[in-house]
Write a protein that holds these residues in place. Structure first.
Motif, PDB file in Angstrom:
ATOM      1  N   UNK A  86       0.845  -1.200   0.000  1.00 29.31           N
ATOM      2  CA  UNK A  86       0.000   0.000   0.000  1.00 29.31           C
ATOM      3  C   UNK A  86       0.879   1.249   0.000  1.00 29.31           C
ATOM      4  N   UNK A  87       1.915   1.235   0.808  1.00 27.93           N
ATOM      5  CA  UNK A  87       2.828   2.372   0.874  1.00 27.93           C
ATOM      6  C   UNK A  87       3.462   2.634  -0.490  1.00 27.93           C
ATOM      7  N   UNK A  88       3.908   1.565  -1.142  1.00 24.76           N
ATOM      8  CA  UNK A  88       4.519   1.698  -2.468  1.00 24.76           C
ATOM      9  C   UNK A  88       3.563   2.351  -3.458  1.00 24.76           C
ATOM     10  N   UNK A  94       1.771   9.566  -5.460  1.00 25.19           N
ATOM     11  CA  UNK A  94       1.953  10.918  -4.920  1.00 25.19           C
ATOM     12  C   UNK A  94       2.665  11.848  -5.889  1.00 25.19           C
ATOM     13  N   UNK A  95       3.385  11.283  -6.836  1.00 33.78           N
ATOM     14  CA  UNK A  95       4.108  12.099  -7.819  1.00 33.78           C
ATOM     15  C   UNK A  95       3.139  12.925  -8.662  1.00 33.78           C
ATOM     16  N   UNK A 101      -0.664  12.570  -2.612  1.00 36.71           N
ATOM     17  CA  UNK A 101       0.374  13.445  -2.057  1.00 36.71           C
ATOM     18  C   UNK A 101      -0.045  13.952  -0.681  1.00 36.71           C
ATOM     19  N   UNK A 102      -1.293  14.387  -0.562  1.00 39.61           N
ATOM     20  CA  UNK A 102      -1.793  14.890   0.722  1.00 39.61           C
ATOM     21  C   UNK A 102      -1.751  13.800   1.784  1.00 39.61           C
TER      22      UNK A 102
END
Length: 186
Positions: A86-88, A94-95, A101-102
């Motif tokens: 999920x983090x990946x 986010x880019x 991103x938020x």
């Protein structure tokens, strides 16, 4: 959220669709669109839920011990396969995705604020200079393992967490993270 996790596991972010999530969840896709609007919002909500658990602020009695426990907790989270997947996704999104991103920015803000407590206690105990910037210390402690994951592609381990804590503690004790004075624009 289980349907989303299954889809992400099988198809990755780019292959995940609202239609297949709806089918797995046994709901109409219009229901998902009404609630989330798209896959990215569901992933961000899953990320927010998965990372909302506060990393306990350790109190080992020493700055380096506290920093070591913090870095080990963070690396432990990144070693969990689901949390890491999920983090990946959120990091990659986010880019170009402001919602992701938020969420990522808020995640790191919470982690830095929580971790800053160990630096503030170290200042009170006289272990680091009084002008030490707590937020910068915590950012520096995390930088090595995030660089390994997202820049060099190297694996991480608890040894990396320990090394990051030791190096950061040494630098902080030497006064290398002073608060930055803000200067007026002009």
């Amino acid at each position: 959220m289980g349907a989303l996790v299954e889809e992400l596991s099988e198809h990755g972010y780019s292959g995940t669709s609202m239609e297949r999530i709806a089918t797995r969840a046994g709901v109409a896709k219009t229901t998902l669109y009404r609630r989330w609007g798209g896959v990215d919002q569901i992933v961000v909500e899953l990320f927010t839920d998965a990372t909302a658990t506060a990393i306990p602020v350790p109190d080992t009695g020493s700055f380096e011990g506290d920093l070591r426990e913090l870095t080990r907790s963070a690396v432990g989270l990144l070693l969990d396969p689901l949390a890491r997947a999920i983090f990946d996704i959120v990091v990659g999104e986010a880019v170009h995705n402001p919602v992701a991103r938020t969420a990522l920015t808020q995640f790191f803000d919470r982690r830095v604020r929580g971790g800053a407590i160990v630096v503030e206690r170290a200042v009170q105990r006289g272990e680091v200079p009084a002008d030490t910037d707590p937020a910068e210390v915590i950012r520096q402690a995390g930088a090595p393992y995030f660089a390994r994951i997202y820049v060099t592609g190297d694996p991480i381990s608890l040894q990396d967490a320990d090394r990051a804590a030791s190096v950061t503690a040494l630098a902080a004790r030497e006064g290398l993270f002073p608060l930055q004075a803000t200067s007026p624009a002009g």
